[in-house]
Design an enzyme around this catalytic site. Sequence first.
Site, PDB file in Angstrom:
ATOM      1  N   VAL A  91      48.064  38.279  56.391  1.00 55.63           N
ATOM      2  CA  VAL A  91      49.083  38.057  57.442  1.00 55.63           C
ATOM      3  C   VAL A  91      50.084  38.919  57.537  1.00 55.63           C
ATOM      4  O   VAL A  91      50.871  39.073  58.452  1.00 55.63           O
ATOM      5  CB  VAL A  91      50.081  36.718  56.889  1.00 55.63           C
ATOM      6  CG1 VAL A  91      49.207  35.437  56.702  1.00 55.63           C
ATOM      7  CG2 VAL A  91      50.655  37.113  55.525  1.00 55.63           C
ATOM      8  N   LYS A 143      51.096  41.456  54.774  1.00 57.38           N
ATOM      9  CA  LYS A 143      51.883  41.815  53.545  1.00 57.38           C
ATOM     10  C   LYS A 143      52.125  43.316  53.285  1.00 57.38           C
ATOM     11  O   LYS A 143      53.019  43.692  52.956  1.00 57.38           O
ATOM     12  CB  LYS A 143      51.243  40.886  52.304  1.00 57.38           C
ATOM     13  CG  LYS A 143      51.508  39.584  52.310  1.00 57.38           C
ATOM     14  CD  LYS A 143      51.178  38.964  51.006  1.00 57.38           C
ATOM     15  CE  LYS A 143      49.742  39.188  50.452  1.00 57.38           C
ATOM     16  NZ  LYS A 143      48.661  38.385  51.521  1.00 57.38           N
ATOM     17  N   THR A 144      50.893  43.928  53.604  1.00 56.80           N
ATOM     18  CA  THR A 144      50.615  45.285  53.250  1.00 56.80           C
ATOM     19  C   THR A 144      51.571  45.947  54.379  1.00 56.80           C
ATOM     20  O   THR A 144      52.321  47.035  53.865  1.00 56.80           O
ATOM     21  CB  THR A 144      49.389  45.790  53.175  1.00 56.80           C
ATOM     22  OG1 THR A 144      48.732  44.956  52.136  1.00 56.80           O
ATOM     23  CG2 THR A 144      49.506  47.355  52.551  1.00 56.80           C
ATOM     24  N   LYS A 171      51.282  46.643  42.754  1.00 59.54           N
ATOM     25  CA  LYS A 171      50.853  45.811  43.334  1.00 59.54           C
ATOM     26  C   LYS A 171      50.026  44.964  41.813  1.00 59.54           C
ATOM     27  O   LYS A 171      49.280  45.676  41.169  1.00 59.54           O
ATOM     28  CB  LYS A 171      49.459  46.282  44.033  1.00 59.54           C
ATOM     29  CG  LYS A 171      48.327  45.190  44.588  1.00 59.54           C
ATOM     30  CD  LYS A 171      48.815  44.481  45.585  1.00 59.54           C
ATOM     31  CE  LYS A 171      47.698  43.506  46.366  1.00 59.54           C
ATOM     32  NZ  LYS A 171      48.118  42.941  47.487  1.00 59.54           N
ATOM     33  N   THR A 201      42.437  42.937  44.484  1.00 64.39           N
ATOM     34  CA  THR A 201      41.233  42.410  44.587  1.00 64.39           C
ATOM     35  C   THR A 201      40.372  43.073  45.819  1.00 64.39           C
ATOM     36  O   THR A 201      41.099  42.970  46.633  1.00 64.39           O
ATOM     37  CB  THR A 201      41.188  40.802  44.374  1.00 64.39           C
ATOM     38  OG1 THR A 201      41.990  40.490  45.672  1.00 64.39           O
ATOM     39  CG2 THR A 201      41.935  40.288  43.097  1.00 64.39           C
ATOM     40  N   ASP A 223      45.620  48.355  48.725  1.00 61.40           N
ATOM     41  CA  ASP A 223      46.909  48.054  49.418  1.00 61.40           C
ATOM     42  C   ASP A 223      47.921  49.216  49.264  1.00 61.40           C
ATOM     43  O   ASP A 223      48.645  49.630  50.209  1.00 61.40           O
ATOM     44  CB  ASP A 223      47.486  46.720  49.272  1.00 61.40           C
ATOM     45  CG  ASP A 223      46.530  45.761  49.743  1.00 61.40           C
ATOM     46  OD1 ASP A 223      45.710  45.915  50.683  1.00 61.40           O
ATOM     47  OD2 ASP A 223      46.459  44.439  49.185  1.00 61.40           O
ATOM     48  N   ALA A 252      49.221  39.068  45.524  1.00 57.30           N
ATOM     49  CA  ALA A 252      47.960  38.980  46.149  1.00 57.30           C
ATOM     50  C   ALA A 252      47.949  37.259  46.587  1.00 57.30           C
ATOM     51  O   ALA A 252      48.301  36.372  45.805  1.00 57.30           O
ATOM     52  CB  ALA A 252      46.955  39.073  45.151  1.00 57.30           C
ATOM     53  N   PRO A 305      54.464  45.034  63.701  1.00 58.42           N
ATOM     54  CA  PRO A 305      53.037  45.192  64.322  1.00 58.42           C
ATOM     55  C   PRO A 305      51.990  45.395  62.985  1.00 58.42           C
ATOM     56  O   PRO A 305      51.408  46.584  62.965  1.00 58.42           O
ATOM     57  CB  PRO A 305      53.413  46.581  64.797  1.00 58.42           C
ATOM     58  CG  PRO A 305      54.405  47.395  64.172  1.00 58.42           C
ATOM     59  CD  PRO A 305      55.376  46.287  63.566  1.00 58.42           C
ATOM     60  N   GLY A 360      49.018  44.170  63.018  1.00 59.98           N
ATOM     61  CA  GLY A 360      47.622  44.390  63.565  1.00 59.98           C
ATOM     62  C   GLY A 360      47.661  45.845  63.973  1.00 59.98           C
ATOM     63  O   GLY A 360      46.675  46.647  63.663  1.00 59.98           O
TER      64      GLY A 360
END
EC number: 6.3.3.3
Length: 238
Positions: free
Chosen positions: A12, A14-15, A36, A40, A49, A118, A210, A212
């Site tokens: 979604v 998060k990073t 983190k 995984t 991440d 995670a 942004p 993506g």
Amino acid sequence: MIYVVTGTDTDVGKTVVTAALAATALRRGDRVAVYKPTQTGVRPNEDGDVQNTARWLGAPDRLSVVEGIRLLEPMAPVDAALEEGGEAAADALPTMAEHVRRIKALAQGHDSVIVEGAGGLLVSLTRAGETIADLGAALDAHLVVVTRPDLGTLNHTALTLEAAVARGFARGTLVLGSYPGAPSALHVRNRGNLEALATDRGWDWVDGLPAGLVATGPAQGRNEVLWEAGRRLASVLA
């Protein structure tokens, strides 16, 4: 200040939100740590991440990135450990007390610590079944929930916020992790409904960062996009 970033689902943004928060703190002149608890789905020699966050921000000297443990399978932490090494690997996962101790140690040497979970709020982080919500509560952290604008998001987000409030997070920040350049009627309505979900609960709202573009777009200009996203977050979190 300690922030805990979680999501209504996986993938979604998060990073990207974590990186934008780090950019905000770095711009203030803070020494920043990103932690983190469990990474995984990444091989030993691949970037996870936190490494992506550092790369996107140009790896400044005032930024430290740390993983609690790394597991190969792209699953929830306990399942990834069981798949990789059976019961012994699951039993060897860091405990909640170990995560808290590591994060508090980072807070001693940094002005801001950002913890990226995670999966979602109630995914088991430890063998004992403790979650990122439990970690945030133990740290008295500011909770940041990242959501998406697509079909199904209203139920996922409402349930996540309800669970967060029930666990003591009367205030927090809901962030729309990404928003399409050509939104459909669904996206437009969901955007308004998500903002209403946040404000009705007394939470802060930050419009679509942004995610993506940062995660999959061209490297040129990525740093500037993140700094601008960080500025928008800072205006809410100030």
